[in-house]
Design an enzyme around this catalytic site. Structure first.
Site, PDB file in Angstrom:
ATOM      1  CG  HIS A  55     -34.641   1.923   5.632  1.00 31.98           C
ATOM      2  ND1 HIS A  55     -36.007   2.023   5.740  1.00 31.98           N
ATOM      3  CD2 HIS A  55     -34.216   1.360   6.791  1.00 31.98           C
ATOM      4  CE1 HIS A  55     -36.393   1.537   6.905  1.00 31.98           C
ATOM      5  NE2 HIS A  55     -35.322   1.133   7.568  1.00 31.98           N
ATOM      6  CD  GLU A  57     -36.956   3.450   0.649  1.00 32.65           C
ATOM      7  OE1 GLU A  57     -38.165   3.200   0.670  1.00 32.65           O
ATOM      8  OE2 GLU A  57     -36.117   2.823   1.341  1.00 32.65           O
ATOM      9  CB  CYS A  85     -40.532   3.109   6.393  1.00 29.50           C
ATOM     10  SG  CYS A  85     -38.940   3.976   6.551  1.00 29.50           S
ATOM     11  CB  CYS A  88     -37.642   5.987   3.376  1.00 29.25           C
ATOM     12  SG  CYS A  88     -36.328   4.916   4.005  1.00 29.25           S
TER      13      CYS A  88
END
Length: 161
Positions: A55, A57, A85, A88
């Site tokens: 991801h 992040e 999410c 993260c």
């Protein structure tokens, strides 16, 4: 019209999101700033890397930790195009990032207020200040355009059948 410092950093995150989109990844970009300097950048790479952890992040946090030489990012600010999410959001809390600017919210998986709010959870020893909607129209439009194209591509493939 001149951009604010915060808008400049979110524009960098948007550029990263566009890079993800060009690679057929969900367009999410993230930058982390420390003392006026970007020290971590990331964009979504789940499909390319075949890794659920890829991801935006998490990539930015990994690079920022390396840059400051610590797992704590207490003097940093994050700019991310889409609400984080649960994974993260948890990493942001764990990294002690004090403030996150979020372009647009994610009503299906967001954990900074949409589905859950891990940033202000009772019992955690760290709270994250959020500012929602910075360059929100553009962040939202990127996602809408991406998913519209994905649906159209799927339709074309079915029609060729």
């Amino acid at each position: 019209m001149r951009l604010t410092e915060d808008e400049k950093y979110m524009r960098q995150a948007i550029r990263l999101a566009k890079k993800a989109a060009s690679l057929k990844e969900v367009p999410i970009g993230c930058v982390i700033v420390h003392e006026g300097r970007v020290i971590g950048r990331g964009y979504n790479r789940r499909t390319i890397d075949k890794n659920v952890l890829a991801h935006a992040e998490l990539a930015a946090i990994r690079k920022a930790c390396r840059a400051v030489g610590d797992w704590r990012l207490e003097d940093c600010t994050m700019y991310v195009t889409l609400e984080p999410c649960p994974m993260c959001a948890g990493a942001i809390v764990q990294a002690r990032i004090p403030k996150v600017y979020i372009g647009c919210m994610n009503p299906k998986a967001g954990c900074a207020g949409s589905v859950l709010d891990l940033f202000h959870q009772d019992g955690f020893n760290h709270r994250v200040e959020t500012e929602i909607g910075l360059c929100g129209g553009e962040c939202s439009q990127l996602l809408k355009d991406f998913f519209k194209e994905l649906r159209e591509e799927g339709k074309r493939k079915r029609e060729k059948g």
